[in-house]
Design a protein around this motif. Structure first.
Motif, short mmCIF file in Angstrom:
data_model
loop_
_atom_site.label_atom_id
_atom_site.label_comp_id
_atom_site.label_asym_id
_atom_site.label_seq_id
_atom_site.Cartn_x
_atom_site.Cartn_y
_atom_site.Cartn_z
N VAL A 94 11.38 -18.60 -23.15
CA VAL A 94 10.84 -17.68 -24.24
C VAL A 94 10.80 -19.00 -25.12
CG1 VAL A 94 11.56 -16.33 -26.19
CG2 VAL A 94 12.22 -15.64 -23.88
N ASP A 126 -0.63 -26.61 -26.54
CA ASP A 126 -1.02 -25.67 -25.86
C ASP A 126 -0.53 -26.02 -24.20
OD1 ASP A 126 -1.13 -23.35 -27.83
OD2 ASP A 126 -3.12 -23.74 -27.90
N ARG A 179 4.96 -17.30 -32.20
CA ARG A 179 4.44 -18.27 -33.03
C ARG A 179 4.58 -18.07 -34.57
NH1 ARG A 179 0.91 -21.77 -30.51
NH2 ARG A 179 0.34 -21.07 -28.32
N HIS A 228 5.17 -21.52 -18.00
CA HIS A 228 4.80 -20.43 -17.42
C HIS A 228 5.35 -19.08 -18.20
CE1 HIS A 228 2.45 -22.52 -14.42
NE2 HIS A 228 3.53 -23.35 -14.26
N THR A 229 5.14 -18.89 -19.17
CA THR A 229 5.82 -17.89 -19.89
C THR A 229 4.71 -16.99 -20.65
OG1 THR A 229 7.57 -17.03 -21.21
CG2 THR A 229 6.41 -18.95 -21.87
N ASP A 230 4.93 -15.76 -20.68
CA ASP A 230 4.09 -14.74 -21.59
C ASP A 230 4.90 -14.57 -23.06
OD1 ASP A 230 5.81 -13.09 -20.40
OD2 ASP A 230 4.45 -11.56 -19.80
N LYS A 231 6.05 -15.11 -23.10
CA LYS A 231 6.79 -14.67 -24.21
C LYS A 231 6.73 -15.83 -25.29
CE LYS A 231 9.93 -11.62 -21.50
NZ LYS A 231 11.07 -11.25 -21.01
N ILE A 232 5.85 -15.83 -26.00
CA ILE A 232 5.60 -17.01 -27.06
C ILE A 232 5.65 -16.14 -28.40
CG2 ILE A 232 4.10 -18.87 -27.85
CD1 ILE A 232 2.90 -18.99 -24.83
N ARG A 249 13.98 -18.43 -16.87
CA ARG A 249 12.49 -18.02 -17.55
C ARG A 249 12.56 -18.58 -18.94
NH1 ARG A 249 10.92 -18.52 -13.42
NH2 ARG A 249 10.83 -17.14 -11.86
N GLN A 276 2.13 -24.57 -21.61
CA GLN A 276 1.38 -23.84 -20.50
C GLN A 276 2.35 -24.14 -19.30
OE1 GLN A 276 -0.82 -21.47 -20.13
NE2 GLN A 276 -0.85 -21.98 -22.27
#
Length: 137
Positions: A49, A64, A77, A71-75, A47, A68
């Motif tokens: 980050v 972006d 910025r 496939h992570t929701d841990k970004i 997974r 994508q």
């Protein structure tokens, strides 16, 4: 990147080069390309980050699109100037703390402690000796 991703790896991506037109890292070729390395890692259960530094400059459709693929929701910025980012969580850090951490310099000091004028037979040798004195006190 020739070996792909392994657990606990850190990968630093130069967005400018990766998103540049004609970039070889994304092309299909004999070698595994960057996107294939991501797919292999995800298939192996790894997974990601993502940390995007200077995100105000790297907030592009192409960047972006590449994010994508991870496939992570841990970004995370990061930006010192988060322009136009409505959901930004602003964390203020005192300038003194940033300077003390060595992240930025308050000012550039040239020849600190040198007198205004110096008489020497060999200016280069003199400056090199002074630089070595500062570097190796």
């Amino acid at each position: 990147m020739t070996a792909g991703f392994e657990e606990n790896d850190s990968c630093f991506i130069n967005w400018e080069k990766l998103t540049k037109k004609g970039n070889n890292a994304l092309k299909d070729s004999e070698r595994t390309n960057f996107l294939e390395h991501i797919r292999h890692a995800l298939n192996d259960g790894l997974r990601f980050v993502i940390v995007v530094d200077e995100s105000h400059q790297n907030n592009t459709i192409k960047a972006d699109e590449i994010i994508q693929y991870f496939h992570t929701d841990k970004i995370i910025r990061c930006s010192a100037t988060p322009k136009g980012i409505t959901k930004a969580e602003v964390i203020e850090i005192l300038e003194e703390e940033v300077i003390a951490a060595g992240l930025i310099k308050k000012m550039l000091i040239i020849n600190q402690g040198f007198p205004q004028t110096i008489e020497t037979e060999n200016q280069t040798e003199f400056l090199l000796e002074k630089a070595l004195d500062i570097r190796f006190p």
